[in-house]
Design a protein around this motif. Structure first.
Motif, PDB file in Angstrom:
ATOM      1  N   TRP A  12       0.851  -1.180   0.000  1.00  0.00           N
ATOM      2  CA  TRP A  12       0.000   0.000   0.000  1.00  0.00           C
ATOM      3  C   TRP A  12       0.893   1.238   0.000  1.00  0.00           C
ATOM      4  CZ3 TRP A  12      -5.459  -0.353   0.665  1.00  0.00           C
ATOM      5  CH2 TRP A  12      -5.922  -1.639   0.815  1.00  0.00           C
ATOM      6  N   ASP A  13       1.224   1.770  -1.155  1.00  0.00           N
ATOM      7  CA  ASP A  13       2.042   2.968  -1.182  1.00  0.00           C
ATOM      8  C   ASP A  13       1.156   4.200  -0.935  1.00  0.00           C
ATOM      9  OD1 ASP A  13       0.747   2.901  -3.619  1.00  0.00           O
ATOM     10  OD2 ASP A  13       2.425   3.732  -4.730  1.00  0.00           O
ATOM     11  N   TYR A  14       1.775   5.313  -0.689  1.00  0.00           N
ATOM     12  CA  TYR A  14       1.072   6.523  -0.302  1.00  0.00           C
ATOM     13  C   TYR A  14       0.082   6.974  -1.373  1.00  0.00           C
ATOM     14  CZ  TYR A  14       0.225  11.333   1.120  1.00  0.00           C
ATOM     15  OH  TYR A  14      -0.384  12.496   1.478  1.00  0.00           O
ATOM     16  N   ASP A  15       0.481   6.940  -2.628  1.00  0.00           N
ATOM     17  CA  ASP A  15      -0.393   7.393  -3.711  1.00  0.00           C
ATOM     18  C   ASP A  15      -1.631   6.515  -3.842  1.00  0.00           C
ATOM     19  OD1 ASP A  15       1.304   9.491  -4.359  1.00  0.00           O
ATOM     20  OD2 ASP A  15       2.502   8.241  -5.714  1.00  0.00           O
ATOM     21  N   VAL A  38      -3.148   4.814  -1.390  1.00  0.00           N
ATOM     22  CA  VAL A  38      -4.038   5.108  -0.269  1.00  0.00           C
ATOM     23  C   VAL A  38      -4.767   6.426  -0.510  1.00  0.00           C
ATOM     24  CG1 VAL A  38      -4.112   5.611   2.196  1.00  0.00           C
ATOM     25  CG2 VAL A  38      -2.685   3.752   1.361  1.00  0.00           C
ATOM     26  N   GLN A  39      -4.069   7.419  -1.047  1.00  0.00           N
ATOM     27  CA  GLN A  39      -4.690   8.709  -1.311  1.00  0.00           C
ATOM     28  C   GLN A  39      -5.710   8.636  -2.445  1.00  0.00           C
ATOM     29  OE1 GLN A  39      -4.394  11.400   0.598  1.00  0.00           O
ATOM     30  NE2 GLN A  39      -3.155  10.084   1.902  1.00  0.00           N
TER      31      GLN A  39
END
Length: 165
Positions: free
Chosen positions: A59-62, A64-65
């Motif tokens: 689950w990378d930051y992008d 999740v966003q």
């Protein structure tokens, strides 16, 4: 199948020990992790902590966003406001203190009590002001007494522990 999954766990996680090296001198033993000063010398010990090298998350930051909810927008906001307007009169219509406490408890358990903080505070104030009267609704009823005690305590009211049922 479960055994094969358990067998693969050590391959996924590798444990290492990272020592934290702290100066040591000849002095009496001290409790773990406590520094002791005797005379001019410091008595410190070596603490070994375990760590694990986990694989990075998928689950990378992008990602999740980029997640979005289907329940946002004007339609759902209007529906939420309508439901709040429907529930507020319910809090005023309920007259029995036990029913009021149960309704407050349900709202808390559903996680929507913050929408009705003013009404809940008004109800709990009236119940707290009549607390020591031992009315008929709570006489010989441990459930009612416990519910009243818990809700009043949760909302910051000073209720003594000793309760005569």
């Amino acid at each position: 199948m479960a055994l094969s999954m358990l067998a693969s766990i050590p391959n996924l996680i590798t444990h290492t020990r990272l020592p934290i090296i702290i100066k040591s001198s000849s002095c009496k033993a001290s409790p773990r992790g406590i520094k002791v000063k005797i005379g001019n010398s410091n008595c410190e010990e070596i603490i070994v902590r375990r760590t694990a090298n986990y694989h990075p998350t998928i689950w990378d930051y992008d990602y999740v966003q980029s997640l979005r909810s289907d329940y946002v927008g004007e339609t759902y906001t209007r529906r939420l406001d309508k439901l709040k307007r429907d529930v507020k009169p319910m809090l005023g219509k309920v007259k029995k203190p036990l029913d009021q406490l149960e309704l407050i408890d349900v709202l808390q358990r559903l996680g929507i009590y913050y929408h009705f903080k003013d009404e809940i505070k008004r109800i709990l104030n009236s119940i707290y002001n009549q607390y020591n009267r031992h009315e008929e609704w709570q006489k010989d009823d441990l459930y009612a007494t416990a519910l009243e005690f818990r809700l009043l305590r949760q909302h910051g009211y000073d209720v003594p522990q000793g309760v005569a049922v």
